[in-house]
Scaffold this motif. Structure first.
Motif: not given
Length: 405
Positions: A20-41
């Motif tokens: 991700a760092v080498a290509g500056v590919h932003p990633v979204e961290l996911i564990g159980g996926g229960s908080k995907l709708a929280m925070g800014r898109p």
């Protein structure tokens, strides 16, 4: 979006972030996926699925310490603790029902977001129970902080920093937490018919008493009627609740004292064991607003300010609300408004010295309105420097909390 990255080992997690760092590919961290709708898109190239880092790794009931993978489901943790009559004292909430993602709450998720339930007023926040962690920074560097003992000093308190960072600084993969003995008995004293101002006065009196109240909440009549606890739903009036916990004789004495303290204020009822637990789970998880399409705000205030805030919003916002944390936490659902009532609400919250988080709203509103309380300039600069230090290319959850961070 392309296929998710799903590392199975720490080395693979490091390699994923290196990519991700080498290509500056932003990633979204996911564990159980229960908080995907929280925070800014966020606009990301991949998701970084951490679900492989799951399971209890070490549990020492005698030492009151548990170590687990960050993606371990909360339900699994709670089952293990119940078997040893222990608990997570910060009473972590599960907002899955609020956000349409039930059953996905993880230990690392509640710690990364620093989410605490009704016992916050007695036992402190989630961050106060995080003893140590292992993580990989946005530099693709593995690091650790803290340890597996309650008394542990290792320089900078990175546990406090990572708790509440919402995955913007590092990817947690292992955490150690402090656990506590579960109470032998629980009772909840209910006072019926108080308005918001009366409830705040009752909170102040109860918290100043010697009765060691571990939960204090107020539901107006319309929200009380939505409870699955019959004594609450059938009250036909507002319900103000006070919880006491501990050994049997002490709980009985303190609940009797609270009943006497509030006898002149309204009808008094009492919840025991199962009903008491069910009620506080509803308060913890904001269950009165589950299945509701309205925008939902989570507002932290000085405990005596809740009633003034609600009064200030009357006639300005169409809303419903209830109090937790002895009035220090206000849950407020706002009817249709282009900005979810942000401008009006934040002006009123600022007057009371609090801060408001937009916990639930459609993505277009969360993209337009600051989800978290806008920080003071000095704090914003400090946050940017921390992000630069831990994640200089901005690949971990970019913009989840604030634009550009």
């Amino acid at each position: 979006m392309e296929q998710a990255l799903k590392p199975g080992t720490v080395d693979e997690l490091v390699q994923a972030i290196e990519w991700a760092v080498a290509g500056v590919h932003p990633v979204e961290l996911i564990g159980g996926g229960s908080k995907l709708a929280m925070g800014r898109p966020m606009q990301v190239d991949r998701t970084l699925d951490l679900s492989a880092f799951s399971g209890i790794l070490e549990y020492e009931p005698e030492e009151l310490v548990l170590t687990a993978g960050a993606a371990t489901p909360l339900a699994e943790i709670e089952v293990a603790l119940d078997e040893k009559e222990q608990m997570l004292a910060f009473e972590p909430p599960d907002y899955g029902a609020l956000l349409g993602a039930e059953g996905g709450a993880t230990l690392g998720g509640v710690l990364a977001c620093n989410l605490s339930g009704p016992r916050r007023i007695k036992s402190g926040a989630a961050r106060d129970h995080l003893l140590g962690f292992h993580a990989v920074s946005g530099r693709a560097e593995p690091f650790k902080a803290g340890g597996k003992v309650v008394k542990n000093v290792t320089g900078y308190d990175l546990c406090k920093l990572l708790a509440g960072s919402w995955g913007t600084l590092a990817a947690l993969h292992e955490v150690s937490i402090k656990v506590m003995p579960a109470p032998e008995r629980i009772r909840t004293v209910l006072v019926g018919g108080l308005d918001a101002e009366g409830a705040n006065a009752a909170f102040e009196k109860a918290m100043a008493s010697p009765h060691d109240v571990s939960g204090a909440a107020h539901l107006p009549a319309a929200l009380a009627a939505r409870s699955q606890v019959s004594y609450v739903a059938e009250a036909g009036a507002s319900v103000t609740a006070f919880r006491v916990e501990g050994i049997g004789p002490s709980v009985e004495a303190r609940s009797e004292a609270l009943r006497g303290m509030f006898a002149s204020l309204g009808d008094i009822e009492e919840l025991h064991s199962m009903n008491s637990r069910r009620f506080w789970c509803e308060i913890r998880d904001a269950a009165p607003f589950a299945g509701d399409a309205r925008a939902l705000w989570r507002i932290s205030l000085p405990p005596t300010s809740g009633a003034r805030l609600i009064a200030a919003l009357q006639g300005r916002l169409v809303s419903e609300s209830y109090f937790d944390w002895a009035g220090g936490l206000v849950w407020l659902a706002v009817a249709a408004a282009e900005d979810a009532g942000a401008e009006v609400l934040r002006d009123a919250v600022r007057e009371e010295g609090g801060h408001a988080t937009l916990l639930r709203a459609p993505g277009d509103i969360r993209a337009m309105v600051p989800v978290f309380q806008p920080p003071a300039p000095a704090i914003a600069q400090l946050s940017a420097r921390l992000k630069e230090s831990f994640d200089p290319t901005g690949v971990l959850n970019p913009g989840r909390m604030y634009a550009g961070v």
